[in-house]
Design an enzyme around this catalytic site. Structure first.
Site, short mmCIF file in Angstrom:
data_model
loop_
_atom_site.label_atom_id
_atom_site.label_comp_id
_atom_site.label_asym_id
_atom_site.label_seq_id
_atom_site.Cartn_x
_atom_site.Cartn_y
_atom_site.Cartn_z
N ASP A 249 22.90 -6.96 8.75
CA ASP A 249 23.55 -7.37 9.78
C ASP A 249 25.08 -7.65 9.43
OD1 ASP A 249 20.79 -7.83 9.82
OD2 ASP A 249 21.04 -9.18 11.52
N HIS A 251 27.34 -8.38 12.53
CA HIS A 251 27.25 -9.48 13.74
C HIS A 251 28.79 -10.08 13.83
CE1 HIS A 251 23.40 -10.55 15.28
NE2 HIS A 251 22.87 -10.66 14.08
N ASP A 278 22.56 -4.60 14.20
CA ASP A 278 23.14 -5.76 14.42
C ASP A 278 24.57 -5.78 13.95
OD1 ASP A 278 20.96 -6.37 15.50
OD2 ASP A 278 20.58 -8.44 14.33
N ASP A 281 27.56 -8.91 18.55
CA ASP A 281 27.15 -10.42 18.99
C ASP A 281 27.21 -11.38 17.95
OD1 ASP A 281 26.24 -9.68 21.52
OD2 ASP A 281 23.99 -9.25 20.75
N ARG A 282 27.33 -12.78 18.43
CA ARG A 282 27.72 -13.92 17.61
C ARG A 282 29.25 -14.03 17.38
NH1 ARG A 282 23.91 -17.50 17.14
NH2 ARG A 282 21.56 -17.02 17.39
N ASN A 310 18.08 -5.28 16.80
CA ASN A 310 17.66 -5.63 18.23
C ASN A 310 18.64 -6.49 18.98
OD1 ASN A 310 17.87 -7.86 16.21
ND2 ASN A 310 17.38 -9.50 17.87
N HIS A 311 20.03 -6.62 18.42
CA HIS A 311 21.20 -7.07 19.24
C HIS A 311 22.10 -5.81 19.70
CE1 HIS A 311 21.67 -11.34 18.84
NE2 HIS A 311 20.91 -11.23 17.83
N HIS A 359 15.60 -1.74 10.90
CA HIS A 359 16.03 -3.33 11.12
C HIS A 359 15.18 -4.62 11.00
CE1 HIS A 359 19.07 -6.34 12.48
NE2 HIS A 359 18.13 -6.76 13.45
N ARG A 407 9.38 -14.94 17.09
CA ARG A 407 10.64 -14.70 18.10
C ARG A 407 10.05 -14.32 19.52
NH1 ARG A 407 14.96 -12.97 14.87
NH2 ARG A 407 14.49 -12.76 12.66
N HIS A 434 17.66 -8.36 9.58
CA HIS A 434 17.16 -9.11 10.57
C HIS A 434 17.32 -10.79 10.61
CE1 HIS A 434 15.29 -9.42 14.42
NE2 HIS A 434 14.16 -9.41 14.02
#
Length: 505
Positions: A249, A251, A278, A281-282, A310-311, A359, A407, A434
């Site tokens: 990730d 991110h 990923d 995001d964030r 998943n993002h 992922h 989750r 992840h």
């Protein structure tokens, strides 16, 4: 008088009032201990140490399991860690403890939102307004839920009634660069190494790539991804001098991404990379991350690989900032094109037929094969169950067997599941991402399950190392390179994120 004396005393020897007073003192002591633990947990939450906060809230609950506040606070800590299933369960428990506890409904609504269950979230906000009709914040969030439900219905109708893709409606050749643009230019639409190097410098200076060239790059990689199988087979030269790098990730932590390239050199035909989902995001430099990665994919299509995380999905992007960032820096059309392109990303890669990289994790069935993954219809938003969902969302656990996911989507799976899958598919081991790991990576399930996470000091708060994996094609033995965060401009993580996660303990 000691409790042992009470235990030995007969009812006649112990007045009822004295017994009740002892019980009250015991209960008061447990509640006092719960309050002390809660205050310490709250401080960890404020410091964004969510794992420790959850541990302390759990200890507090062991002393007082009737406190709606404790369950609610643990719920939002789980939300911060994307443990949406646990967050949902805790919020529901808070409501059971106190049916009029408004924060419990807020937490549950946020968990439902994160899982894309907007109608369930809507019901929670409606309930808050029944409790407190003058709650302006709840009414604003209720209206936001309604907007998202309408948008979801519209997009579903469009997908059924209109065969035209967003990509087919965009013509970069007809666009003119902005008059004051001083960044790199694509010549004849071709991405070159010089262009990518200039692009990196442009982003480092806080400048934008002109939308004309951004569209060109996205459209080029969309065509490349569209031609891939859902499982991409990657061949690494089987020599001890070959090199292949797997990153986890990112991110939106652009300056940490550049640090990877500094430590490990830029991608090239002799220095291939796989980024394992990923990307966005964030972190608040997600646009810079994804356009840089896409530019390298366009430059080295057979030596630069990207898996979906998943993002890379609408629900996550709406909640965690990518949608807001793209619309702020470019436009809603650009965001729609990214969404469409994310639907084309491969779901997994198999390296030299020996190592599977995805992922999330493994499956609810013992009989999934690599061919099953290759055949997955991935050109869509992630479903709530099945192979695609589990590839993006599942997590390993220490105990054997399978369990519901923390989750709220995917599963948790044990060492036996990993061993059986590898044996069934003739694999040496699995690499996934992840999850934040303190050292940037973790080796589990007797060496068969490796997690790599490449965003150090995640969200400027967690204090973890980042890591990437190097291997050669002959031995395929992972070599872990770890590193700390590097300075970045003063733009906070989640700067473009949904206000749903602004709720505090």
């Amino acid at each position: 008088m000691s409790s042992a004396t009470f235990a030995c005393s007969s009812p006649a020897e112990t007045p009822p009032s004295e017994t009740l007073a002892s019980q009250d003192n015991g209960n008061d002591g447990r509640i006092a201990m719960a309050c002390t633990l809660k205050e310490t947990a709250n401080q960890h939450f404020k410091d964004q140490d969510y794992l420790q906060a959850i541990l302390l809230y759990s200890q507090a609950i062991s002393y007082d399991d009737t406190s709606a506040t404790l369950y609610s606070n643990r719920s939002i800590a789980h939300l911060r860690l994307e443990n949406f299933g646990y967050a949902l369960s805790d919020a529901t428990k808070a409501i059971e403890c106190d049916p009029n506890y408004v924060k419990g409904y807020y937490r549950r609504a946020a968990a439902h939102m994160a899982l894309g269950k907007y109608r369930e979230s809507l019901k929670d906000f409606e309930h808050i307004l029944r409790i407190n009709p003058s709650n302006k914040e709840a009414r604003l969030r209720l209206n936001e839920c309604k907007r998202l439900i309408r948008k979801q219905a519209f997009e579903k109708a469009i997908s059924v009634d209109c065969e035209k893709s967003i990509a087919s409606t965009i013509d970069p050749d007809s666009m003119e660069c902005e008059s004051n643009y001083d960044g790199p230019h694509l010549v004849n639409g071709q991405v070159t190494l010089e262009f990518v190097q200039a692009l990196i410098e442009t982003f480092k200076q806080g400048k934008k790539l002109d939308k004309k060239y951004a569209y060109m790059i996205i459209l080029q990689v969309a065509d490349l991804f569209r031609k891939c199988n859902s499982l991409v087979d990657v061949t690494i030269p089987q020599t001890e001098y070959s090199k292949f790098t797997v990153c986890g990730d990112i991110h939106g932590q652009y300056f940490d991404l550049l640090n990877i390239f500094r430590l490990n050199e830029l991608p090239s035909e002799t220095n291939p990379y796989l980024f394992n989902g990923d990307f966005v995001d964030r972190g608040s430099f997600s646009v810079e991350c994804i356009l840089t990665l896409f530019a390298f994919k366009a430059l080295y299509p057979d030596h630069f690989f990207m898996s979906r995380g998943n993002h890379e999905s609408q629900t996550m992007n709406q909640m965690y900032g990518f949608e807001g960032e793209v619309k702020s820096k470019y436009s809603s059309t650009m965001y729609d094109l990214f969404t469409e392109t994310f639907n084309l990303l491969p779901l997994a890669h198999c390296l030299n037929k020996r190592v599977l990289v995805m992922h999330g994790g493994l499956f609810s069935s013992d009989t999934v094969t690599l061919d099953d993954i290759r055949k997955v219809d991935r050109f869509r938003q992630p479903p709530d169950e099945g192979i695609m969902c589990e590839l993006l969302w599942s997590d390993p656990m220490n105990k054997h067997g399978r369990a519901p996911s923390k989750r709220g989507v995917g599963i948790q799976f044990g060492p036996d599941v990993t061993h059986n899958f590898c044996k069934f598919n003739n694999l040496d081991y699995i690499i996934r991402s992840h999850e934040v790991k303190h050292q940037g990576y973790e080796v589990a399930h007797h060496g068969k399950m490796i997690t790599v996470f490449s965003a150090p000091n995640y969200c400027d708060a967690i204090g973890n190392q980042g890591a990437f994996i190097n291997m050669n094609g002959k031995y395929m033995i992972p070599d872990y390179i770890t590193y700390s965060e590097v300075p970045h401009p003063d733009v906070k993580p989640m700067a473009y994120a949904s206000s749903f996660f602004g709720l505090r303990s």
